[in-house]
Scaffold this motif. Sequence first.
Motif, PDB file in Angstrom:
ATOM      1  N   GLY A 128     -12.788 -11.264  21.265  1.00  0.00           N
ATOM      2  CA  GLY A 128     -13.877 -12.190  21.526  1.00  0.00           C
ATOM      3  C   GLY A 128     -14.860 -12.275  20.375  1.00  0.00           C
ATOM      4  O   GLY A 128     -15.394 -13.346  20.071  1.00  0.00           O
ATOM      5  N   SER A 129     -15.120 -11.146  19.716  1.00  0.00           N
ATOM      6  CA  SER A 129     -16.062 -11.139  18.596  1.00  0.00           C
ATOM      7  C   SER A 129     -15.549 -11.968  17.428  1.00  0.00           C
ATOM      8  O   SER A 129     -16.306 -12.709  16.790  1.00  0.00           O
ATOM      9  CB  SER A 129     -16.322  -9.705  18.147  1.00  0.00           C
ATOM     10  N   SER A 276     -23.140  -9.149  24.615  1.00  0.00           N
ATOM     11  CA  SER A 276     -22.872  -7.709  24.684  1.00  0.00           C
ATOM     12  C   SER A 276     -21.814  -7.426  25.759  1.00  0.00           C
ATOM     13  O   SER A 276     -21.805  -8.067  26.800  1.00  0.00           O
ATOM     14  CB  SER A 276     -24.157  -6.950  25.028  1.00  0.00           C
ATOM     15  N   PRO A 277     -20.957  -6.429  25.511  1.00  0.00           N
ATOM     16  CA  PRO A 277     -20.786  -5.728  24.235  1.00  0.00           C
ATOM     17  C   PRO A 277     -19.973  -6.575  23.260  1.00  0.00           C
ATOM     18  O   PRO A 277     -18.963  -7.177  23.634  1.00  0.00           O
ATOM     19  CB  PRO A 277     -20.029  -4.465  24.625  1.00  0.00           C
ATOM     20  N   PHE A 278     -20.429  -6.648  22.033  1.00  0.00           N
ATOM     21  CA  PHE A 278     -19.734  -7.453  21.034  1.00  0.00           C
ATOM     22  C   PHE A 278     -18.416  -6.804  20.627  1.00  0.00           C
ATOM     23  O   PHE A 278     -17.486  -7.482  20.215  1.00  0.00           O
ATOM     24  CB  PHE A 278     -20.641  -7.635  19.820  1.00  0.00           C
ATOM     25  N   ILE A 372      -6.699  -7.837  25.181  1.00  0.00           N
ATOM     26  CA  ILE A 372      -6.757  -9.225  24.720  1.00  0.00           C
ATOM     27  C   ILE A 372      -7.264 -10.145  25.824  1.00  0.00           C
ATOM     28  O   ILE A 372      -8.191 -10.949  25.616  1.00  0.00           O
ATOM     29  CB  ILE A 372      -5.365  -9.674  24.231  1.00  0.00           C
ATOM     30  N   ILE A 373      -6.662 -10.040  27.014  1.00  0.00           N
ATOM     31  CA  ILE A 373      -7.073 -10.912  28.122  1.00  0.00           C
ATOM     32  C   ILE A 373      -8.527 -10.643  28.506  1.00  0.00           C
ATOM     33  O   ILE A 373      -9.313 -11.571  28.733  1.00  0.00           O
ATOM     34  CB  ILE A 373      -6.145 -10.701  29.335  1.00  0.00           C
ATOM     35  N   SER A 377     -11.465 -13.505  28.013  1.00  0.00           N
ATOM     36  CA  SER A 377     -12.181 -13.892  29.232  1.00  0.00           C
ATOM     37  C   SER A 377     -13.670 -13.596  29.100  1.00  0.00           C
ATOM     38  O   SER A 377     -14.521 -14.404  29.502  1.00  0.00           O
ATOM     39  CB  SER A 377     -11.609 -13.147  30.443  1.00  0.00           C
ATOM     40  N   HIS A 378     -13.984 -12.441  28.533  1.00  0.00           N
ATOM     41  CA  HIS A 378     -15.384 -12.072  28.307  1.00  0.00           C
ATOM     42  C   HIS A 378     -16.057 -13.083  27.391  1.00  0.00           C
ATOM     43  O   HIS A 378     -17.220 -13.473  27.611  1.00  0.00           O
ATOM     44  CB  HIS A 378     -15.427 -10.674  27.693  1.00  0.00           C
ATOM     45  N   PHE A 379     -15.341 -13.547  26.379  1.00  0.00           N
ATOM     46  CA  PHE A 379     -15.876 -14.517  25.435  1.00  0.00           C
ATOM     47  C   PHE A 379     -16.119 -15.867  26.107  1.00  0.00           C
ATOM     48  O   PHE A 379     -17.205 -16.450  26.003  1.00  0.00           O
ATOM     49  CB  PHE A 379     -14.899 -14.665  24.259  1.00  0.00           C
TER      50      PHE A 379
END
Length: 480
Positions: A128-129, A276-278, A372-373, A377-379
């Motif tokens: 995501g980062s 967060s968290p990055f 990865i998933i 998803s977090h992103f």
Amino acid sequence: MKKIVISKLFLYRYRFIIGFFLLALAYLGLLLWLPLLSPSGLSESEMISVAHSYALEPASILHGDIINLPYRALQKLSIMIFGLNIYSVKLPSVIIGIFLGLLLILLLNRWFKTNVALMASILAVLSGSFLYLAGSGTPLIMLVFWPTLLLWIGSKIQGVTKPKPFYCFIFAFALLASIFTPHIIYLAAFIVIFAIAHPHLRFTIKTLPTIPLILTIFIILLGLASFVVSFVVNPGIIAELFLAPGLTWSTFISNIQTAFLPFFAWSTTLESAFLSPFVGLASIALAVIGLLSTTKGFFASRNSIATWLIVFTIFLAGLNPESAILILLPMAILIAHGLRYILDKWYNLFPNNPYARISAFFPIGTFLGIMIIGGVSHFIFGYRYVPLVANEFDNDLTIIRDQLSPNDTLYVIDNPIAYNFYKVLEVNDGICAVSDTLPSTNPGTSFATLGKTSIDAPLSQIITSPKSENSDRIYLYNKE
């Protein structure tokens, strides 16, 4: 029955080619759809970047306007071709992100075995980062692009009996172009000092062919001369490229805390464009394992470079909190070290049992899949629904393009950042006229204001946005 030889199976023989091919497809697919996925809209820093890029002219370059020159030129070209929209703003970062992902894969593949490089590349470029970096319409991505490019070119020079002059020239040009990015000149100086101080790299420099080495030094000196001329013509760029205005020791420490809190905090507690968290906990764990594994051969260049990059990133974060994004590069290298260490330990347990060695694929594959998933998803959902982060972005540009016409006027009051941004929309696209001064009386024609104002005119419509704060975005007046 014929015995199956695993090493002769198609999937086994071409497993790495298939893996890198699938990684490339997934990465390109995500990047091309990135402006439409998340974050939902543009941030103030992206608006500032657009206004700064569109102001770039040949005459201004001659007068020393060279800050982030390569990125700004690409962003202005994108806006001129595709118009001012969310996609054109982010397209330069998407393009550079494609090359950055490729360079990172090539770098890891050169320093590590193919299996380790493939897994580390998957975790790095699909995180995501990394996706945020490639989808941000600001020159922030250049802070990671230049060091990655320089490290890869350096890896093509170091450790080779007869380095090709072509890579020496490319390294010199890349080093020259990188110093147009704020604070990267410290990295250039760090690379030069590190190359002179490190015995392996110093030996590589001594073995370079004489003529290419002289030409490379000449290119660097020529670039530095033009750099000095720019300083003389425009002394103001010194503070932007070298220092942070008004920096004190307490500010330096505060900047470091502000920079790294979103990276490692487990909940978003500050208003920031970083979610967060990055960096995920699993990635940090692998990086810590990798860091510990490098202590044995610390003085090897690829082992120590990640540690020194972390120290250098902390220094840059003290000057500018956004520079902490550079930590993604040493994190990717340390994650590769961690994966290599874990795989080596597993293979040492079963040196002669191919089935036990292959069985590691299933837990490792599950582990990578969850990371990865979870990261993607977090992103996607975090930048849309976490209030403190989502409020940093708005979709006003899309609303204005849909609701206003060339006969309308958009009034942007007490917001110079937004005014300069929408002036680009007026000049480049002609969507509407833009003004920062309200008329004293009702003009009688249709117009709009960005946010609520005190003008006395018939209100036609209030266009809202799904934000937790300031949801009333555009006020339409005299609109039939």
